[in-house]
Structure formats: C-alpha cells, structure tokens
Design an enzyme around this catalytic site. Structure first.
Site, short mmCIF file in Angstrom:
data_model
loop_
_atom_site.label_atom_id
_atom_site.label_comp_id
_atom_site.label_asym_id
_atom_site.label_seq_id
_atom_site.Cartn_x
_atom_site.Cartn_y
_atom_site.Cartn_z
N SER A 203 0.57 -1.48 0.09
CA SER A 203 -0.06 -0.36 0.05
C SER A 203 0.81 1.47 -0.20
O SER A 203 0.34 2.15 -0.24
CB SER A 203 -0.95 -0.11 1.10
OG SER A 203 -0.27 0.16 2.58
N HIS B 138 -5.22 -4.55 -0.35
CA HIS B 138 -5.59 -3.30 -1.47
C HIS B 138 -5.89 -3.53 -2.52
O HIS B 138 -6.16 -2.20 -3.99
CB HIS B 138 -4.14 -2.19 -0.99
CG HIS B 138 -3.93 -1.33 0.56
ND1 HIS B 138 -4.43 -0.74 -0.06
CD2 HIS B 138 -3.66 -2.51 1.20
CE1 HIS B 138 -4.50 -0.01 1.43
NE2 HIS B 138 -3.54 -1.78 2.47
N LYS C 109 -12.32 -0.81 2.34
CA LYS C 109 -11.79 0.36 1.72
C LYS C 109 -12.12 -0.08 0.43
O LYS C 109 -13.41 0.67 0.47
CB LYS C 109 -10.34 -1.01 1.18
CG LYS C 109 -8.89 -0.63 3.00
CD LYS C 109 -8.18 -1.06 2.57
CE LYS C 109 -6.97 -0.51 3.82
NZ LYS C 109 -7.29 -1.22 5.10
#
Length: 409
Positions: free
Chosen positions: A189, A217, A248
């Site tokens: 990330s 991610h 996320k």
C-alpha cells in the site's frame, strides 16, 4: 517511577522528530463523497475534498449498500449480540461469507472484525494446526501479518521484498519434510507495487508450501469481478488462503479469510482472535455483502475502469511537474517528500489553504527518509478536483522549495 513524565518524554520524542500524528476531524457528506467538512481546531468549519481515504470506489455511500444496511437495521436491530459461537451468527453473516467464498473461488470464508485481526488471528494459529511450520514472510508485509507471524511462535524466515531468488534460497535450505507457508501481499500500500504472485506460487508448488496472500488493497479494485490481483492474472486457484478487507474498496467494515472448507473450519475452531470476539453487526454484514455483489457485476467494472483512469491522469500530471512520485501501475499515488517536518507542513498547507485533505505518512509506516503524501484518487473525484489538486501541489511545491533554499542560504 513517574509515569506521567515517562509519557511526556515518549510523546515529546514524536514531536521532536516531526512525526506526531494529528487526527483531522471530518464529516463526510452523504451522497457527496469525496466532499467533506473539516471541523477546525478553532471551532470553524471548512469544506474540503478527501484525497487520502481508503474508500477507493466510493462504495461507503453507494445506494445499494445503504439500502441493505437500513433494511437489516430495521429488521434485527444494531448489534449481533454475541460471538459467532454464542448467538452471534445470523443469516447476514452467512450471506456475507458465501459472497466472499464465491468472490475468491473458495469453498468457505470467515469474517473477522478487521483485516488486521484476520491476519493476526490466522497466522498466529497456523502453528497449532501444522506443528513445525516454517513461515516465509516478505520483509514489507503489513504490521498485522508481522504480528501474527511473531505470535505464531514457530520458525520464520524473512525474504527481501519481492525477491523470489532470496525466497527460493531460504526455502531450499530448510528441511524438505517441514510444513511451509509463504505469506505475501498482492498490492503493497505505501509504494503501490505488486507482489510476484505467479513466481511465488511456482516456488510454493516446487517445495510443497502453502500460500497466504493478503489482497487488502486489491479486493474490489482488480479482476473481472473485483477479487483482486490473483483473479486478474488467473492465479486464484494457486492461493491457499486469501486475506481481505471489507473496509476499503467495499466501503464498509471488517476483514476475512477465504480458503478450503477444512482450513476455515480449523481456523474458526482454534483461533482465539475469532472465537472470543463479538461478531460484526448484522447491518454491517448486510452492507458489505451488497457491496461485494454489486462490484462483481457491470457496475463494478465501470467503477474500476474510471478509478484507474483517474489514477493514471493524476500520475501523468504530477510527473509532468517533475514531482517524485512512485508509479508501479497501481491505483496508489505516493509523492515522496523525504522529511517528516516538510511532509506535515505540506499536508497542513494543502488543507488550510486549498481544502485538500491528504494525511502525511511517516515512520514507522514507511522507512525514515521516505516520508510521503499518499493520494488515493477514486472514480468519484471529478476532473475539476484533480486539476485543483495538481495546481495546488504545483504552487506549494515551488513555495516550499524556495523556503528551503532561503533557509540553507
């Protein structure tokens, strides 16, 4: 011991190094993300645009997600009422786990209160299931993976970041009969680079090792149905355990693993981090399931394509200004400043003068000397907002460069 004095010293060290973390109080505006309101320390309010959020696709305010959450809240109330083993498993949890298993092409999935807990609980439990297990971990793995591997108590080997030759050297030196697991990520990330999934799977196959892939991610962001990088490159079937997040790209809250039915059954039966934790609220599970289902379809494809376009646009424009960005082709746009004080100053000026919120990233999240601003463009950042960000960065970059030159004169 004077405990208050010890606390003062510890906090002062962070201030002296310029890496004391300030929490910015913001109110996201329903239906208007990435717009938000900053509640300033002086009591005033300021309209801002969020440029550092992990709600990568804006799903935290998507109508399908909100509708599912409202429906569940009205139907069953707020909390789950217990751990998964004691009254905390509902139809909403089961539906969510079915969506996740289907997403990753696995038999089962298991939902935790966060991806951090999912990593920590799973990796720390595997030694109980496979006595003598050796875990091979990429040196830049997330803190949750590192913590889980430490608490595992078994043997571990750290290989240089994305260095498959080093990994092979380490694994070849160990007892061929010992159980082995390789833990790594698909998208790292802070730099936005990709893990060499195919090469690592080849090594795992050669040495009869399990594979553990953190797609935190990447889930929602890559692949035809949003399952991540392994789906994008056609390697899902070679991953034994997936880790992912619901907080996320899916825009809600929680974490999970997906694996074979036997692996999931063993983790849920042995992992204290799962057994003794209250399950996520049903409304959260309902919203996450709705988000996953939406992103598997055409709507998800459109959002992913638009997000990638905006990320490429921002990178190209910042590069054209000569800014030191890291570009590995992912959706993450890091601009390296290299000093914690300057990074914080630039972040503060962007917020106060231009209404742009991007949080400084300092040690220990990244190595000293690589402090940065980490931009996360989304499909709901429009071209005008991208242009405003680029022009603001250009103006401040020139000003900060001049100030540094004057200071050193």
């Amino acid at each position: 011991m004077n405990y208050d004095h010890a606390l003062d010293l510890a906090l002062q060290r962070l201030h002296d190094e310029g890496r004391y973390r300030t929490f910015i109080d913001i109110e996201r505006e329903k239906g208007a993300f990435p717009k938000a309101v900053w509640n300033r320390p002086d009591g005033g309010k300021q309209d801002i645009t969020v440029w550092c959020g992990n709600d990568y696709l804006g799903m935290g305010q998507h109508p399908a997600v909100l509708s599912a959450m409202h429906e569940a809240l009205d139907a069953v109330g707020a909390g789950s009422g217990g751990t998964r083993n004691i009254s905390g498993t509902t139809a909403y949890h089961k539906r969510l786990e079915a969506e996740l298993a289907d997403l990753h092409g696995k038999e089962e999935a298991l939902v935790f209160s966060s991806a951090y807990i999912a990593n920590d609980a799973t990796l720390s439990t595997l030694h109980k299931l496979f006595p003598g297990l050796i875990i091979y971990s990429d040196e830049l793995n997330h803190a949750s993976m590192i913590e889980g591997i430490k608490r595992n108590g078994g043997a571990k080997r750290i290989f240089r970041h994305n260095d498959t030759a080093h990994l092979r050297e380490l694994i070849a030196a160990d007892d061929p009969a010992a159980p082995k697991l390789i833990a790594f990520e698909s998208v790292y990330s802070m730099d936005g680079d990709f893990g060499p999934i195919t090469e690592i799977c080849d090594i795992a196959q050669e040495f009869n090792a399990l594979t553990y892939l953190d797609e935190v991610h990447a889930v929602g962001m890559y692949g035809p149905r949003g399952a991540g990088i392994a789906e994008k490159i056609g390697e899902m079937g070679r991953i034994d355990i997936f880790n992912g997040t619901l907080g996320k790209a899916f825009g809600v809250f929680g974490g999970y693993i997906a694996a074979s039915a036997k692996m999931v059954d063993a983790i849920r039966s042995y992992a204290p981090g799962f057994i003794f934790t209250t399950s996520i609220p049903p409304a959260i599970a309902a919203g996450a399931a709705a988000s996953i289902a939406f992103l598997k379809g055409p709507g998800g494809v459109a959002l992913r394509e638009k997000q990638q376009l905006h990320a490429k646009t921002l990178k190209l424009r910042l590069k054209a200004l000569g800014m030191p960005i890291i570009d590995h082709g992912s959706h993450i746009v890091p601009v390296v400043i290299g000093d914690p004080v300057h990074t914080k100053a630039l972040s503060d000026m962007l917020l106060a003068e231009f209404g742009i919120y991007v949080q400084p990233i300092n040690f220990p999240t990244v190595p000293r000397g690589t402090e940065r601003l980490r931009f996360t463009p989304s499909p709901v950042h429009d071209p005008k907002e991208i242009d405003h960000l680029v022009r603001s960065m250009d103006a401040l970059w020139a000003r900060c460069a001049l100030n540094r030159a004057e200071a050193s004169a």
